[in-house]
Design a protein around this motif. Structure first.
Motif, short mmCIF file in Angstrom:
data_model
loop_
_atom_site.label_atom_id
_atom_site.label_comp_id
_atom_site.label_asym_id
_atom_site.label_seq_id
_atom_site.Cartn_x
_atom_site.Cartn_y
_atom_site.Cartn_z
N GLN A 27 0.87 -1.44 -0.07
CA GLN A 27 -0.04 0.11 0.02
C GLN A 27 0.95 1.48 0.12
O GLN A 27 0.32 2.29 -0.16
CB GLN A 27 -0.98 -0.13 1.16
N TYR A 28 2.08 0.96 0.02
CA TYR A 28 3.13 2.11 0.26
C TYR A 28 3.86 2.31 -1.25
O TYR A 28 3.69 1.42 -2.02
CB TYR A 28 3.98 2.14 1.27
N ASP A 29 4.67 3.58 -1.38
CA ASP A 29 5.41 3.73 -2.59
C ASP A 29 6.40 2.95 -2.65
O ASP A 29 7.45 2.98 -2.26
CB ASP A 29 5.70 5.12 -2.65
N LEU A 30 6.33 1.75 -3.58
CA LEU A 30 7.53 0.86 -3.74
C LEU A 30 8.61 1.30 -4.43
O LEU A 30 9.67 0.67 -4.42
CB LEU A 30 6.95 -0.65 -4.24
N GLU A 31 8.52 2.38 -5.07
CA GLU A 31 9.37 3.00 -5.77
C GLU A 31 10.45 3.91 -4.73
O GLU A 31 11.60 4.52 -5.16
CB GLU A 31 9.12 3.93 -6.77
N ASP A 32 9.91 4.25 -3.70
CA ASP A 32 10.47 4.98 -2.58
C ASP A 32 11.89 4.19 -2.24
O ASP A 32 11.67 2.99 -1.67
CB ASP A 32 9.70 5.41 -1.50
N LYS A 33 12.92 4.63 -2.46
CA LYS A 33 14.03 3.77 -1.96
C LYS A 33 14.04 3.66 -0.23
O LYS A 33 14.63 2.52 0.17
CB LYS A 33 15.45 4.49 -2.35
N ARG A 34 13.55 4.33 0.46
CA ARG A 34 13.43 4.37 1.86
C ARG A 34 12.59 2.95 2.10
O ARG A 34 12.96 2.21 3.22
CB ARG A 34 13.01 5.47 2.48
N ILE A 35 11.27 2.90 1.31
CA ILE A 35 10.53 1.75 1.47
C ILE A 35 10.96 0.44 1.14
O ILE A 35 11.08 -0.54 1.92
CB ILE A 35 9.00 2.07 0.63
N LYS A 36 11.70 0.53 0.00
CA LYS A 36 12.62 -0.68 -0.50
C LYS A 36 13.65 -1.04 0.57
O LYS A 36 13.89 -2.32 0.95
CB LYS A 36 13.16 -0.34 -1.65
N LEU A 37 14.34 -0.16 1.25
CA LEU A 37 15.44 -0.38 1.88
C LEU A 37 14.76 -1.18 3.23
O LEU A 37 15.25 -2.06 3.82
CB LEU A 37 16.04 1.01 2.55
N LYS A 38 13.52 -0.53 3.84
CA LYS A 38 13.15 -0.89 5.11
C LYS A 38 12.63 -2.61 4.72
O LYS A 38 12.61 -3.40 5.75
CB LYS A 38 12.12 -0.03 5.60
N LEU A 39 12.06 -2.87 3.74
CA LEU A 39 11.36 -4.24 3.56
C LEU A 39 12.58 -5.09 3.34
O LEU A 39 12.24 -6.07 4.12
CB LEU A 39 10.58 -4.11 2.09
N ALA A 40 13.63 -4.79 2.72
CA ALA A 40 14.65 -5.84 2.66
C ALA A 40 15.47 -5.95 3.91
O ALA A 40 15.68 -7.07 4.29
CB ALA A 40 15.70 -5.10 1.57
N HIS A 41 15.40 -4.71 4.58
CA HIS A 41 16.00 -4.81 6.10
C HIS A 41 15.27 -5.92 7.04
O HIS A 41 15.71 -6.54 7.72
CB HIS A 41 16.24 -3.38 6.68
N GLN B 294 13.31 -8.13 5.97
CA GLN B 294 13.28 -9.55 5.57
C GLN B 294 14.67 -10.32 6.16
O GLN B 294 14.71 -11.33 6.46
CB GLN B 294 13.31 -9.53 4.07
N ARG B 295 15.77 -9.55 5.94
CA ARG B 295 17.04 -9.88 6.33
C ARG B 295 17.04 -9.99 7.86
O ARG B 295 17.85 -11.01 8.58
CB ARG B 295 18.33 -9.09 6.02
N HIS C 62 13.42 -12.73 23.76
CA HIS C 62 12.96 -12.11 22.46
C HIS C 62 13.54 -10.92 22.21
O HIS C 62 13.82 -10.36 21.13
CB HIS C 62 11.56 -12.49 22.12
N SER C 63 13.35 -10.11 23.17
CA SER C 63 13.78 -8.65 22.97
C SER C 63 15.15 -8.45 22.73
O SER C 63 16.00 -7.97 22.21
CB SER C 63 13.71 -7.89 24.32
N LYS C 64 16.13 -9.55 23.27
CA LYS C 64 17.73 -9.46 23.20
C LYS C 64 17.90 -10.04 21.65
O LYS C 64 18.73 -9.60 21.16
CB LYS C 64 18.15 -10.39 24.05
N ILE C 65 17.01 -10.96 21.36
CA ILE C 65 17.23 -11.49 19.90
C ILE C 65 16.98 -10.49 18.98
O ILE C 65 17.85 -10.26 18.05
CB ILE C 65 16.40 -12.69 19.81
N ILE C 66 16.03 -9.97 19.00
CA ILE C 66 15.60 -8.88 18.08
C ILE C 66 16.71 -7.64 17.90
O ILE C 66 16.84 -7.04 16.98
CB ILE C 66 14.03 -8.44 17.91
N ARG C 67 17.16 -7.22 19.02
CA ARG C 67 18.01 -6.11 19.34
C ARG C 67 19.12 -6.58 18.45
O ARG C 67 19.77 -5.81 17.60
CB ARG C 67 18.17 -5.86 20.64
N ASP C 68 19.72 -7.98 18.64
CA ASP C 68 21.06 -8.14 17.82
C ASP C 68 20.66 -8.38 16.51
O ASP C 68 21.48 -7.88 15.75
CB ASP C 68 21.33 -9.62 18.68
N ALA C 69 19.75 -8.96 16.15
CA ALA C 69 19.26 -9.02 14.58
C ALA C 69 19.29 -7.88 14.02
O ALA C 69 19.96 -7.79 12.87
CB ALA C 69 18.06 -10.06 14.47
#
Length: 259
Positions: free
Chosen positions: A17-31, A33-34, A136-143
């Motif tokens: 629903q967001y602008d997928l051409e926006d580099k910031r949106i692409k950046l965060k989606l990839a982030h 997922q990783r 789980h807080s520690k895991i997500i902070r590290d990841a």
């Protein structure tokens, strides 16, 4: 039960629903997922049960869901100039009710909430009600930090730090002192773009497990980041050399530790 494939599908659907051409949106989606993949690997390294591994991965998929709306509303990723993206994510997931699109079972709700709220807080501001929330807080902070540091090695400076040219920037005395003393740098103390950069270098002091530090060391992330910056101000340039040397020494001291 946690259906990771369904959660991944719902994430892509939500981001659509967001602008997928926006580099910031692409950046965060990839982030996201990783980060989810890294969280999964950390949980596996800790020999957690399959349910906990899936929960860690799910939290990874959800931890930055507030970022997309943050960019849409405010045009920035800098929380102090806009809104706390962790709190916004909780609002979107739980107050607006879309959490049920990602996981039907309500038993995980409180852990997910606490992990998302804790993922971007300072160490002194963390809070837990039980050991599972803490885990789980520690895991997500590290990841999260592991992938953010990776992003810094290649992403456009304008996209990440909202400044393309750092050459004329100067490091403030307080920020330099806090880094050398291995203190947490508060966002409100940062005055310049290089202060922001140094505060991100401080991430290495805030890892709970060795997995992320091993990746950072093995793949030379910090060296790659350091080599991206040159400063006209000699004092700042010298300070950055000292900071980098201290980072490498710190990583070397940690590489043989367990977990």
């Amino acid at each position: 039960m946690i259906d990771i494939q369904k959660a991944k599908h719902e994430l892509k659907k939500y981001v659509g629903q967001y602008d997928l051409e926006d580099k910031r949106i692409k950046l965060k989606l990839a982030h996201i997922q990783r980060t989810a993949s890294i969280a999964k690997e950390i949980a596996k390294k800790l020999n957690l049960k399959e349910e906990e591994v899936k929960l860690a991965e799910l939290i990874g998929l959800l931890h930055d869901i507030g970022r997309f709306e943050q960019v849409k509303r405010y045009g920035t990723f800098i929380d102090k100039n806009s809104i706390n993206h962790g709190e916004l994510g909780i609002q979107i997931l739980f107050e607006e009710g879309i959490i049920r699109n990602f996981v039907e079972d309500r038993q995980y709700d409180e852990i997910i909430k606490k992990a998302i709220l804790n993922h971007n807080k300072g160490k002194k501001d963390l809070s837990f009600s039980n050991e599972r929330e803490e885990l789980h807080s520690k895991i997500i902070r590290d990841a999260d930090k592991t992938d953010i540091i990776y992003i810094f090695t290649f992403e456009e400076k304008q996209v990440v730090w909202e400044k393309a040219d750092f050459s004329k920037e100067k490091m403030t005395d307080e920020i330099y002192r806090e880094f050398i003393e291995e203190k947490e740098i508060k966002y409100q103390e940062r005055r310049t773009a290089v202060d922001l950069l140094v505060s991100h270098f401080c991430f290495i002091y805030d890892f709970n497990y060795n997995y992320g530090l091993q990746i950072i060391k093995q793949k030379n992330y910090m060296k790659k980041i350091y080599n991206r910056f040159k400063f006209e101000d000699k004092k700042t340039e010298d300070r950055m050399k000292h900071i980098y040397k201290k980072i490498e020494e710190y990583l070397e001291s940690k590489k043989e530790t367990s977990k």
